[in-house]
Design a protein around this motif. Structure first.
Motif, PDB file in Angstrom:
ATOM      1  N   ARG A 325       0.794  -1.236   0.000  1.00  0.00           N
ATOM      2  CA  ARG A 325       0.000   0.000   0.000  1.00  0.00           C
ATOM      3  C   ARG A 325       0.825   1.285   0.000  1.00  0.00           C
ATOM      4  NH1 ARG A 325      -4.032  -1.083   4.797  1.00  0.00           N
ATOM      5  NH2 ARG A 325      -2.276  -2.340   5.496  1.00  0.00           N
ATOM      6  N   PRO A 326       1.990   1.321   0.662  1.00  0.00           N
ATOM      7  CA  PRO A 326       2.763   2.575   0.589  1.00  0.00           C
ATOM      8  C   PRO A 326       3.158   2.969  -0.832  1.00  0.00           C
ATOM      9  CG  PRO A 326       3.542   1.253   2.419  1.00  0.00           C
ATOM     10  CD  PRO A 326       2.583   0.383   1.646  1.00  0.00           C
ATOM     11  N   THR A 327       3.262   1.993  -1.736  1.00  0.00           N
ATOM     12  CA  THR A 327       3.660   2.316  -3.114  1.00  0.00           C
ATOM     13  C   THR A 327       2.517   2.904  -3.926  1.00  0.00           C
ATOM     14  OG1 THR A 327       3.130   0.148  -4.105  1.00  0.00           O
ATOM     15  CG2 THR A 327       5.277   0.383  -3.022  1.00  0.00           C
ATOM     16  N   CYS A 328       1.305   2.901  -3.363  1.00  0.00           N
ATOM     17  CA  CYS A 328       0.174   3.543  -4.047  1.00  0.00           C
ATOM     18  C   CYS A 328       0.249   5.061  -3.920  1.00  0.00           C
ATOM     19  CB  CYS A 328      -1.148   3.065  -3.462  1.00  0.00           C
ATOM     20  SG  CYS A 328      -1.451   1.296  -3.606  1.00  0.00           S
ATOM     21  N   LEU A 329       0.743   5.531  -2.789  1.00  0.00           N
ATOM     22  CA  LEU A 329       0.873   6.968  -2.573  1.00  0.00           C
ATOM     23  C   LEU A 329       2.258   7.476  -2.942  1.00  0.00           C
ATOM     24  CD1 LEU A 329      -1.027   7.437   0.819  1.00  0.00           C
ATOM     25  CD2 LEU A 329      -1.822   7.961  -1.487  1.00  0.00           C
ATOM     26  N   ASP A 330       3.238   6.599  -2.901  1.00  0.00           N
ATOM     27  CA  ASP A 330       4.605   6.963  -3.268  1.00  0.00           C
ATOM     28  C   ASP A 330       5.171   5.897  -4.196  1.00  0.00           C
ATOM     29  OD1 ASP A 330       7.190   7.826  -3.522  1.00  0.00           O
ATOM     30  OD2 ASP A 330       7.740   7.583  -1.406  1.00  0.00           O
ATOM     31  N   PRO A 331       4.993   6.069  -5.513  1.00  0.00           N
ATOM     32  CA  PRO A 331       5.521   5.062  -6.443  1.00  0.00           C
ATOM     33  C   PRO A 331       7.040   4.995  -6.447  1.00  0.00           C
ATOM     34  CG  PRO A 331       4.687   6.972  -7.639  1.00  0.00           C
ATOM     35  CD  PRO A 331       4.271   7.139  -6.213  1.00  0.00           C
ATOM     36  N   ASP A 332       7.701   5.980  -5.818  1.00  0.00           N
ATOM     37  CA  ASP A 332       9.159   5.978  -5.675  1.00  0.00           C
ATOM     38  C   ASP A 332       9.560   5.556  -4.270  1.00  0.00           C
ATOM     39  OD1 ASP A 332       9.466   7.090  -8.305  1.00  0.00           O
ATOM     40  OD2 ASP A 332       8.923   9.038  -7.472  1.00  0.00           O
ATOM     41  N   ALA A 333       8.756   4.699  -3.654  1.00  0.00           N
ATOM     42  CA  ALA A 333       8.962   4.349  -2.244  1.00  0.00           C
ATOM     43  C   ALA A 333      10.337   3.761  -1.976  1.00  0.00           C
ATOM     44  CB  ALA A 333       7.873   3.386  -1.778  1.00  0.00           C
ATOM     45  N   ALA A 334      10.856   2.943  -2.891  1.00  0.00           N
ATOM     46  CA  ALA A 334      12.173   2.339  -2.661  1.00  0.00           C
ATOM     47  C   ALA A 334      13.256   3.411  -2.643  1.00  0.00           C
ATOM     48  CB  ALA A 334      12.480   1.299  -3.727  1.00  0.00           C
ATOM     49  N   THR A 335      13.172   4.358  -3.546  1.00  0.00           N
ATOM     50  CA  THR A 335      14.134   5.465  -3.549  1.00  0.00           C
ATOM     51  C   THR A 335      14.042   6.244  -2.255  1.00  0.00           C
ATOM     52  OG1 THR A 335      14.053   5.641  -5.962  1.00  0.00           O
ATOM     53  CG2 THR A 335      14.847   7.562  -4.751  1.00  0.00           C
ATOM     54  N   THR A 336      12.811   6.463  -1.784  1.00  0.00           N
ATOM     55  CA  THR A 336      12.620   7.163  -0.511  1.00  0.00           C
ATOM     56  C   THR A 336      13.293   6.404   0.622  1.00  0.00           C
ATOM     57  OG1 THR A 336      10.489   8.055  -1.259  1.00  0.00           O
ATOM     58  CG2 THR A 336      10.887   8.012   1.111  1.00  0.00           C
ATOM     59  N   VAL A 337      13.081   5.092   0.663  1.00  0.00           N
ATOM     60  CA  VAL A 337      13.661   4.271   1.731  1.00  0.00           C
ATOM     61  C   VAL A 337      15.186   4.300   1.687  1.00  0.00           C
ATOM     62  CG1 VAL A 337      13.956   1.876   2.489  1.00  0.00           C
ATOM     63  CG2 VAL A 337      11.672   2.746   1.972  1.00  0.00           C
ATOM     64  N   LEU A 338      15.754   4.171   0.497  1.00  0.00           N
ATOM     65  CA  LEU A 338      17.205   4.060   0.375  1.00  0.00           C
ATOM     66  C   LEU A 338      17.918   5.393   0.569  1.00  0.00           C
ATOM     67  CD1 LEU A 338      17.378   1.590  -2.638  1.00  0.00           C
ATOM     68  CD2 LEU A 338      17.692   1.070  -0.222  1.00  0.00           C
ATOM     69  N   ARG A 339      17.239   6.501   0.308  1.00  0.00           N
ATOM     70  CA  ARG A 339      17.884   7.810   0.401  1.00  0.00           C
ATOM     71  C   ARG A 339      17.519   8.603   1.641  1.00  0.00           C
ATOM     72  NH1 ARG A 339      17.493  10.126  -5.857  1.00  0.00           N
ATOM     73  NH2 ARG A 339      18.721   8.437  -6.834  1.00  0.00           N
ATOM     74  N   GLN A 340      16.457   8.194   2.322  1.00  0.00           N
ATOM     75  CA  GLN A 340      16.012   8.937   3.507  1.00  0.00           C
ATOM     76  C   GLN A 340      15.900   7.967   4.684  1.00  0.00           C
ATOM     77  OE1 GLN A 340      12.513  11.392   2.684  1.00  0.00           O
ATOM     78  NE2 GLN A 340      13.114  11.578   0.540  1.00  0.00           N
ATOM     79  N   PRO A 341      17.006   7.725   5.378  1.00  0.00           N
ATOM     80  CA  PRO A 341      17.045   6.672   6.406  1.00  0.00           C
ATOM     81  C   PRO A 341      16.139   6.896   7.605  1.00  0.00           C
ATOM     82  CG  PRO A 341      19.050   7.998   6.447  1.00  0.00           C
ATOM     83  CD  PRO A 341      18.312   8.396   5.211  1.00  0.00           C
ATOM     84  N   HIS A 342      15.617   8.106   7.773  1.00  0.00           N
ATOM     85  CA  HIS A 342      14.747   8.372   8.928  1.00  0.00           C
ATOM     86  C   HIS A 342      13.299   8.598   8.515  1.00  0.00           C
ATOM     87  CE1 HIS A 342      18.378   8.601  11.324  1.00  0.00           C
ATOM     88  NE2 HIS A 342      18.854   9.540  10.528  1.00  0.00           N
ATOM     89  N   SER A 343      12.962   8.199   7.290  1.00  0.00           N
ATOM     90  CA  SER A 343      11.621   8.489   6.779  1.00  0.00           C
ATOM     91  C   SER A 343      10.604   7.440   7.225  1.00  0.00           C
ATOM     92  CB  SER A 343      11.654   8.562   5.251  1.00  0.00           C
ATOM     93  OG  SER A 343      12.064   7.321   4.701  1.00  0.00           O
ATOM     94  N   ARG A 344       9.345   7.824   7.087  1.00  0.00           N
ATOM     95  CA  ARG A 344       8.224   6.934   7.353  1.00  0.00           C
ATOM     96  C   ARG A 344       7.296   6.993   6.159  1.00  0.00           C
ATOM     97  NH1 ARG A 344       5.634   4.742  11.869  1.00  0.00           N
ATOM     98  NH2 ARG A 344       3.459   4.236  11.497  1.00  0.00           N
ATOM     99  N   LEU A 345       6.933   5.851   5.616  1.00  0.00           N
ATOM    100  CA  LEU A 345       6.066   5.798   4.445  1.00  0.00           C
ATOM    101  C   LEU A 345       4.607   5.940   4.860  1.00  0.00           C
ATOM    102  CD1 LEU A 345       7.729   2.860   2.477  1.00  0.00           C
ATOM    103  CD2 LEU A 345       8.104   5.313   2.184  1.00  0.00           C
ATOM    104  N   ALA A 346       3.854   6.635   4.038  1.00  0.00           N
ATOM    105  CA  ALA A 346       2.444   6.888   4.340  1.00  0.00           C
ATOM    106  C   ALA A 346       1.549   5.854   3.670  1.00  0.00           C
ATOM    107  CB  ALA A 346       2.058   8.284   3.863  1.00  0.00           C
ATOM    108  N   VAL A 347       0.430   5.563   4.315  1.00  0.00           N
ATOM    109  CA  VAL A 347      -0.644   4.779   3.708  1.00  0.00           C
ATOM    110  C   VAL A 347      -1.938   5.542   3.930  1.00  0.00           C
ATOM    111  CG1 VAL A 347       0.463   2.530   4.001  1.00  0.00           C
ATOM    112  CG2 VAL A 347      -0.968   3.439   5.831  1.00  0.00           C
ATOM    113  N   GLY A 348      -2.963   5.180   3.184  1.00  0.00           N
ATOM    114  CA  GLY A 348      -4.226   5.904   3.296  1.00  0.00           C
ATOM    115  C   GLY A 348      -4.918   5.656   4.623  1.00  0.00           C
ATOM    116  N   GLU A 349      -5.432   6.710   5.202  1.00  0.00           N
ATOM    117  CA  GLU A 349      -6.224   6.619   6.425  1.00  0.00           C
ATOM    118  C   GLU A 349      -7.667   6.928   6.047  1.00  0.00           C
ATOM    119  OE1 GLU A 349      -5.177   5.607   9.270  1.00  0.00           O
ATOM    120  OE2 GLU A 349      -3.030   5.537   8.796  1.00  0.00           O
ATOM    121  N   VAL A 350      -8.441   5.885   5.779  1.00  0.00           N
ATOM    122  CA  VAL A 350      -9.826   6.068   5.351  1.00  0.00           C
ATOM    123  C   VAL A 350     -10.722   5.249   6.262  1.00  0.00           C
ATOM    124  CG1 VAL A 350      -9.542   4.248   3.627  1.00  0.00           C
ATOM    125  CG2 VAL A 350     -11.440   5.856   3.418  1.00  0.00           C
ATOM    126  N   ARG A 351     -11.810   5.868   6.742  1.00  0.00           N
ATOM    127  CA  ARG A 351     -12.714   5.196   7.663  1.00  0.00           C
ATOM    128  C   ARG A 351     -14.146   5.337   7.186  1.00  0.00           C
ATOM    129  NH1 ARG A 351      -8.893   3.044   8.822  1.00  0.00           N
ATOM    130  NH2 ARG A 351      -7.748   2.904  10.791  1.00  0.00           N
TER     131      ARG A 351
END
Length: 416
Positions: A325-351
Motif C-alpha cells: 500500500r505505501p507504493t500507491c501513494l509513493d511510487p518511488d517508495a524504494a528510492t525514498t527508503v534508500l535515500r532517507q534513512p529516517h523516513s516513514r512511508l504513508a498509507v491511506g487513512e480512510v474510515r
C-alpha cells in the motif's frame, strides 16, 4: 536465508542465478486496469513505468489470472495464451533500461472469484467464502485440477516469452492454492486432500509444472500465508512444512504474508501489539530462516519506517522487505527508503463512519483496499495520488467498477 549482516541497498543472489539490485520489493497489488478483453492497457503500462523508476530491486505485478472464466475482480489481466503478447512485451519493456526485475504474479481465485462473474466459481470443496456476495463453488474434479496446473505452467511460459524476469505463484490471501492448503476449505479425501501432505500437493505440482516449462534462469517465487488466521485453518506449523517442501522444489524467493478476505490480516487486521511492531509476519519469518536455506525470504505487511526495515534485514529476520500500500501513494517508495534513512512511508487513512458493527471489519477492509486501488488508477491515468480522497468517493468508484453488490453485506451470516 543468509546469516550475514545485510543492508537494504545490498544486492541479493537468487538460486536461479539472477540477482536483485536491492532488498526492496514492490509487492503485488491488484490494479484492475486491464481492458474488457483482460489485455494490458496504456494505463497499466503507465503505472508500471512509474514503479520501474521507483528504485525497487523487484516489482511484482498484481493478480494476473490464468483462466479468463475465473477472475478475482473486474479489470484483471489474464495470461492464458499468447493472444496479448504485444501488450505483455510492452509491459515487460518498461523495465528494459532500469536495474529492476519484474515478475508476474500468477493466480486463480477459486471461490474468491468476482461475485458478478457469469461462471460459477470452483474450489477444492463446495464451501462458500464468508464474504459479501460469495456463492457456493463447485468442487473441482481430478481432471479439472490437472487442467489448472497446466494453465499455471502455460501462463509462466508466455510470461517468459514476453520478457519478464520471473513469476510469483500466489499461494496466499484465500485464493485457490490457499483453499487447497487449508483444512477449512479442502475437505477432499482423494490425492488432493485429506491430510497436510495431500493438501499441499496442488501447490507443489504447480511449481513443478512451471519449472518444466521455463528456462533454468527464469525465476519462480511463491507468496505463502504464514497462517490463514481462522480457527481450524492453515496453521504456522503446516506453513513451515510447506516451506520445507518448496525449498526442495527449487523456488527462488519466498514471500511471507497471511490471512484472507474472511480474516484480512494482510490488511492490518492483527493485534495492536503486532501492528505496533510494523511487520505483521516477521515473528513467523524468523522461524523459517533455517528451513528456507538458500531461498531468500521477503516479508510483506505493515512496514512503514526505514528503521524497522533496516532492523529486519540487518538482523537476518528476513532478506527482503515487501511494500504494498505505501507504493500507491509513493511510487518511488524504494528510492525514498534508500535515500532517507529516517523516513516513514504513508498509507491511506480512510474510515467508513456508518458501517454497522457486524459488517464493520469486512466493509472497512474492502473500502480501504479499493481506496488504494483508486490511487493506482490515478497513477495509471497520469495523475498524482490523492491522499485526501474521501471514503464515499471510493464507494462510488467501487460500485462503478464492480457493481453495487460488492458493497452489500450478507444477512443472517450465510453466503448467497
Amino acid at each position: 536465508m543468509s546469516n550475514t549482516t545485510a543492508a537494504l541497498a545490498d544486492s541479493i543472489a537468487l538460486p536461479c542465478g539472477a540477482a536483485l539490485a536491492n532488498r526492496i520489493v514492490k509487492s503485488a497489488l491488484s490494479e484492475g486496469l486491464a481492458d474488457a478483453g483482460n489485455a494490458p492497457t496504456p494505463a497499466l503500462e503507465r503505472l508500471y513505468r512509474r514503479w520501474a523508476g521507483g528504485g525497487f530491486g523487484l516489482v511484482v505485478t498484481g493478480n494476473v489470472m490464468v483462466d479468463r472464466r475465473h477472475l478475482g475482480e473486474p479489470g484483471n489481466l489474464v495470461v492464458e495464451d499468447d493472444r496479448h503478447m504485444a501488450g505483455l512485451r510492452r509491459l515487460a519493456g518498461a523495465f528494459d533500461h532500469v536495474d529492476t526485475a519484474c515478475w508476474v504474479q500468477l493466480n486463480h481465485p477459486g471461490r474468491q472469484s468476482n461475485p458478478l462473474a457469469r461462471t460459477r466459481p470452483v474450489a477444492p470443496s463446495a464451501i462458500a467464502a464468508d464474504i459479501p456476495g460469495a456463492s457456493r463453488p463447485t468442487a473441482l474434479t481430478g481432471p479439472q485440477i490437472e487442467e489448472i496446473i497446466t494453465r499455471f505452467a502455460e501462463s509462466a511460459a508466455v510470461c517468459e516469452a514476453a520478457g519478464f524476469a520471473g513469476v510469483q505463484i500466489h499461494a496466499a490471501h484465500g485464493y485457490l492454492i490457499t483453499q487447497f492448503l487449508s483444512p477449512l476449505t479442502n475437505r477432499r479425501d482423494d490425492e488432493w486432500g485429506g491430510d497436510p501432505v495431500r493438501r499441499r500437493r496442488f501447490l507443489l505440482e504447480v511449481v513443478r509444472a512451471i519449472r518444466d516449462r521455463v528456462s533454468p534462469e527464469f525465476a519462480v517465487g511463491v507468496k505463502l500465508n504464514s497462517a490463514d488466521f481462522q480457527r481450524g485453518g492453515f496453521t504456522e506449523d503446516e506453513s513451515r512444512d510447506v516451506v520445507s517442501a518448496l525449498v526442495t522444489e527449487g523456488i527462488d524467493l519466498l514471500e511471507i504474508s497471511g490471512g484472507s478476505y474472511e480474516s484480512p490480516a494482510m490488511l492490518g487486521s492483527v493485534r495492536a501489539s503486532t501492528a505496533a511492531r510494523e511487520a505483521y509476519f516477521l515473528d513467523y519469518a524468523r522461524t523459517v530462516a533455517e528451513l528456507a536455506g538458500p531461498v531468500p525470504v521477503a516479508v510483506t505487511g505493515g512496514f512503514r519506517t526505514v528503521t524497522a526495515m533496516h532492523d529486519a534485514v540487518s538482523s537476518g529476520d528476513c532478506d527482503l522487505i515487501g511494500l504494498g500500500r505505501p507504493t500507491c501513494l509513493d511510487p518511488d517508495a524504494a528510492t525514498t527508503v534508500l535515500r532517507q534513512p529516517h523516513s516513514r512511508l504513508a498509507v491511506g487513512e480512510v474510515r467508513v463512519p456508518f458501517a454497522s458493527a457486524p459488517m464493520m471489519r469486512q466493509l472497512q477492509s474492502l473500502v480501504e483496499l479499493q481506496w488504494h486501488t483508486d490511487q493506482l488508477h490515478r497513477l495509471g491515468n497520469g495523475k498524482t495520488p490523492d491522499p485526501d480522497r474521501a471514503w464515499w468517493q471510493t464507494a462510488m468508484s467501487t460500485m462503478w467498477r464492480t457493481g453495487a453488490d460488492s458493497l452489500r453485506p450478507k444477512r443472517g451470516g450465510g453466503a448467497r
